[in-house]
Design a protein around this motif. Structure first.
Motif, PDB file in Angstrom:
ATOM      1  N   ALA A   1       0.854  -0.920  -0.042  1.00  0.00           N
ATOM      2  CA  ALA A   1      -0.096  -0.038   0.142  1.00  0.00           C
ATOM      3  C   ALA A   1       0.948   1.236  -0.217  1.00  0.00           C
ATOM      4  O   ALA A   1       1.821   1.244   0.659  1.00  0.00           O
ATOM      5  CB  ALA A   1      -0.825  -0.080   1.185  1.00  0.00           C
ATOM      6  N   ILE A   2       0.605   2.168  -0.793  1.00  0.00           N
ATOM      7  CA  ILE A   2       1.152   3.464  -0.819  1.00  0.00           C
ATOM      8  C   ILE A   2       0.241   4.612  -0.644  1.00  0.00           C
ATOM      9  O   ILE A   2      -0.722   4.799  -1.386  1.00  0.00           O
ATOM     10  CB  ILE A   2       1.984   3.937  -2.050  1.00  0.00           C
ATOM     11  N   ILE A   3       0.164   5.407   0.603  1.00  0.00           N
ATOM     12  CA  ILE A   3      -0.862   6.211   0.887  1.00  0.00           C
ATOM     13  C   ILE A   3      -0.211   7.745   0.437  1.00  0.00           C
ATOM     14  O   ILE A   3       0.818   8.171   0.944  1.00  0.00           O
ATOM     15  CB  ILE A   3      -0.998   6.355   2.296  1.00  0.00           C
TER      16      ILE A   3
ATOM     17  N   GLN B   1      -0.687  -0.670  -4.329  1.00  0.00           N
ATOM     18  CA  GLN B   1      -2.296  -0.207  -4.488  1.00  0.00           C
ATOM     19  C   GLN B   1      -2.063   1.267  -3.896  1.00  0.00           C
ATOM     20  O   GLN B   1      -1.577   1.342  -2.870  1.00  0.00           O
ATOM     21  CB  GLN B   1      -3.011  -0.911  -3.754  1.00  0.00           C
ATOM     22  N   LEU B   2      -2.374   2.129  -4.634  1.00  0.00           N
ATOM     23  CA  LEU B   2      -2.298   3.592  -4.003  1.00  0.00           C
ATOM     24  C   LEU B   2      -3.661   4.075  -3.487  1.00  0.00           C
ATOM     25  O   LEU B   2      -4.829   3.795  -4.178  1.00  0.00           O
ATOM     26  CB  LEU B   2      -1.656   4.294  -5.288  1.00  0.00           C
ATOM     27  N   PHE B   3      -3.416   4.895  -2.789  1.00  0.00           N
ATOM     28  CA  PHE B   3      -4.705   5.885  -2.079  1.00  0.00           C
ATOM     29  C   PHE B   3      -4.267   7.276  -1.930  1.00  0.00           C
ATOM     30  O   PHE B   3      -3.051   7.712  -1.711  1.00  0.00           O
ATOM     31  CB  PHE B   3      -4.875   5.255  -0.506  1.00  0.00           C
ATOM     32  N   ASP B   4      -5.127   7.976  -2.122  1.00  0.00           N
ATOM     33  CA  ASP B   4      -5.256   9.544  -2.108  1.00  0.00           C
ATOM     34  C   ASP B   4      -6.542  10.205  -1.706  1.00  0.00           C
ATOM     35  O   ASP B   4      -7.421   9.728  -2.205  1.00  0.00           O
ATOM     36  CB  ASP B   4      -4.538  10.257  -3.388  1.00  0.00           C
ATOM     37  N   LYS B   5      -6.494  11.195  -0.800  1.00  0.00           N
ATOM     38  CA  LYS B   5      -7.609  11.888  -0.125  1.00  0.00           C
ATOM     39  C   LYS B   5      -7.995  12.746  -1.373  1.00  0.00           C
ATOM     40  O   LYS B   5      -9.461  13.233  -1.333  1.00  0.00           O
ATOM     41  CB  LYS B   5      -7.384  12.645   1.000  1.00  0.00           C
ATOM     42  N   SER B   6      -7.464  12.986  -2.332  1.00  0.00           N
ATOM     43  CA  SER B   6      -7.698  14.039  -3.433  1.00  0.00           C
ATOM     44  C   SER B   6      -8.480  13.201  -4.467  1.00  0.00           C
ATOM     45  O   SER B   6      -8.485  12.150  -4.432  1.00  0.00           O
ATOM     46  CB  SER B   6      -6.638  14.910  -3.920  1.00  0.00           C
ATOM     47  N   ARG B   7      -9.038  14.049  -5.566  1.00  0.00           N
ATOM     48  CA  ARG B   7      -9.744  13.501  -6.675  1.00  0.00           C
ATOM     49  C   ARG B   7      -8.665  13.001  -7.610  1.00  0.00           C
ATOM     50  O   ARG B   7      -8.950  12.562  -8.803  1.00  0.00           O
ATOM     51  CB  ARG B   7     -10.846  14.327  -7.165  1.00  0.00           C
ATOM     52  N   GLY B   8      -7.342  13.439  -7.676  1.00  0.00           N
ATOM     53  CA  GLY B   8      -6.270  13.226  -8.672  1.00  0.00           C
ATOM     54  C   GLY B   8      -4.999  13.415  -7.924  1.00  0.00           C
ATOM     55  O   GLY B   8      -4.944  13.338  -6.952  1.00  0.00           O
ATOM     56  N   SER B   9      -4.187  12.789  -9.012  1.00  0.00           N
ATOM     57  CA  SER B   9      -2.811  12.799  -8.458  1.00  0.00           C
ATOM     58  C   SER B   9      -2.005  14.186  -8.340  1.00  0.00           C
ATOM     59  O   SER B   9      -2.446  15.086  -8.979  1.00  0.00           O
ATOM     60  CB  SER B   9      -1.936  11.718  -9.386  1.00  0.00           C
ATOM     61  N   GLY B  10      -0.952  14.189  -7.719  1.00  0.00           N
ATOM     62  CA  GLY B  10       0.000  15.284  -7.880  1.00  0.00           C
ATOM     63  C   GLY B  10       0.159  15.913  -6.538  1.00  0.00           C
ATOM     64  O   GLY B  10       1.500  16.365  -6.296  1.00  0.00           O
TER      65      GLY B  10
ATOM     66  N   PRO C   1      -2.989   0.740 -10.187  1.00  0.00           N
ATOM     67  CA  PRO C   1      -4.397   0.647  -9.316  1.00  0.00           C
ATOM     68  C   PRO C   1      -4.104   1.782  -8.259  1.00  0.00           C
ATOM     69  O   PRO C   1      -3.396   1.985  -7.394  1.00  0.00           O
ATOM     70  CB  PRO C   1      -4.412  -0.475  -8.688  1.00  0.00           C
ATOM     71  N   VAL C   2      -5.320   2.701  -8.025  1.00  0.00           N
ATOM     72  CA  VAL C   2      -5.353   3.728  -7.179  1.00  0.00           C
ATOM     73  C   VAL C   2      -6.819   3.840  -6.726  1.00  0.00           C
ATOM     74  O   VAL C   2      -7.742   3.708  -7.439  1.00  0.00           O
ATOM     75  CB  VAL C   2      -4.653   5.031  -7.798  1.00  0.00           C
ATOM     76  N   ASN C   3      -7.083   4.317  -5.375  1.00  0.00           N
ATOM     77  CA  ASN C   3      -8.363   4.792  -4.787  1.00  0.00           C
ATOM     78  C   ASN C   3      -8.332   5.935  -4.826  1.00  0.00           C
ATOM     79  O   ASN C   3      -7.404   6.479  -3.493  1.00  0.00           O
ATOM     80  CB  ASN C   3      -8.485   4.026  -3.424  1.00  0.00           C
TER      81      ASN C   3
END
Length: 329
Positions: free
Chosen positions: A6-8, A29-38, A121-123
């Motif tokens: 997991a990568i947060i 498997q990636l996770f981010d609180k935002s709606r997109g990366s960056g 793969p990202v959430n």
């Protein structure tokens, strides 16, 4: 199939780690609180075109990062930005010539992280609030109460204050993250119908509420008919006005901009403000990354290194290197 890692966080540090692990054959498997990366390299699409509200440009000094930036350039992800630079101090503008090579993502800064993410793969819109250890594997819990897992290892690639809470299972790492002071920055974008009558395309500012301004449309690939500017307030001003309403922030920084730019500044036809609560570490560190290899918990980010874009990428590489090295024992 192997248990994924997991990568947060999908800023540059998290994606750097993800790329290195993926290249070495590990599932992530990636996770981010935002709606997109960056993360702080994110760009905002607006009526005034694409705006880089966070990182304005980056430099490459480390050999490894220099090599990867050349690859990004060859793929069309980045281009060199050669603005007419000025300094503002003691109430006056003076040219700021230097030999520094500055890079920007094209057609926006977030193009880099979008390309690095690729098909991994990202959430998105998933804020992880807890990282917990099961009998054999790691699990994550999000703000909605949903659990995710199992994961063999976890890499936390968020700003230090957010990482501190997620590192609770490793008190030494949590303590290191908690010791990092992060400074805020108010960013304001202004767009004008007609080009302002100034040669300035970028400016380092002192003795003002501002500390940086850039003519956004001078960056390669930015297509807009408007004259767009991005202003960054100083950390000191941002701290003092952390909870100021956005309209008031725009008004104050528009005024500071008008005072220093050296030409008539009309009312903008477009404006917006964005608060970066954790814009940059107050000072750099030489950790590279934080790791409890036996536990399987890692942290990375620009705050583990130089505080620059390059530092974020190198920190992600270091976290991945340590994890891969431990797996190879």
């Amino acid at each position: 199939m192997s248990t994924p890692i997991a990568i947060i966080g999908t800023g540059l540090a998290g994606l750097s780690a993800a790329q290195a692990l993926h290249a070495a054959g590990h599932a992530v498997q990636l996770f981010d609180k935002s709606r997109g990366s960056g993360g702080r390299m994110a760009s905002k699409r607006s009526d005034a075109g694409s705006l880089d509200l966070g990182a304005q440009y980056f430099t490459a000094r480390d050999r490894r990062f220099t090599e990867v930036v050349q690859q990004w350039r060859d793929r069309g992800w980045v281009a060199e930005w050669t603005p007419t630079l000025y300094n503002f101090r003691n109430g006056g503008l003076t040219p700021s010539p230097d030999e520094q090579v500055r890079w920007v993502g094209t057609p926006r800064m977030s193009a880099i992280t979008r390309a690095l993410l690729g098909a991994l793969p990202v959430n998105f819109a998933c804020r992880i609030t807890e990282v917990f250890r099961g009998e054999q594997h790691w699990g994550l819990q999000d703000a909605e109460g949903q659990s995710h897992g199992p994961f063999s290892h976890v890499i936390i690639a968020t700003p230090a204050p957010q990482a501190t809470a997620l590192l609770a299972a490793a008190p030494k790492l949590a303590g290191a993250a908690a010791s990092v002071a992060m400074e805020p920055t108010w960013a304001v974008a202004l767009a004008f119908e007609r080009p302002l009558d100034t040669p300035v395309e970028g400016c380092f500012v002192q003795d003002s509420p501002l500390d940086w301004l850039a003519r956004n449309r001078t960056k390669p690939g930015r297509e807009t008919t408007l004259d767009t500017w991005v202003l960054h307030a100083s950390s000191a001003w941002s701290k003092q006005h952390l909870d100021l309403p956005k309209e008031a922030v725009i008004e104050e920084l528009h005024g500071a901009f008008a005072e220093l730019i050296g030409c008539a500044v009309p009312a903008p036809v477009f404006s917006l403000a964005h608060r970066w609560l954790y814009a940059r570490p107050a000072q750099g560190h030489e950790w590279g990354a934080l790791a409890d290899a036996d536990l399987g918990l890692y942290a990375c980010g620009d705050w583990c290194s130089s505080g620059r874009v390059e530092g974020a990428w190198l920190s992600g590489q270091e976290a991945a290197r340590r994890l891969i090295e431990h797996l190879g024992r």
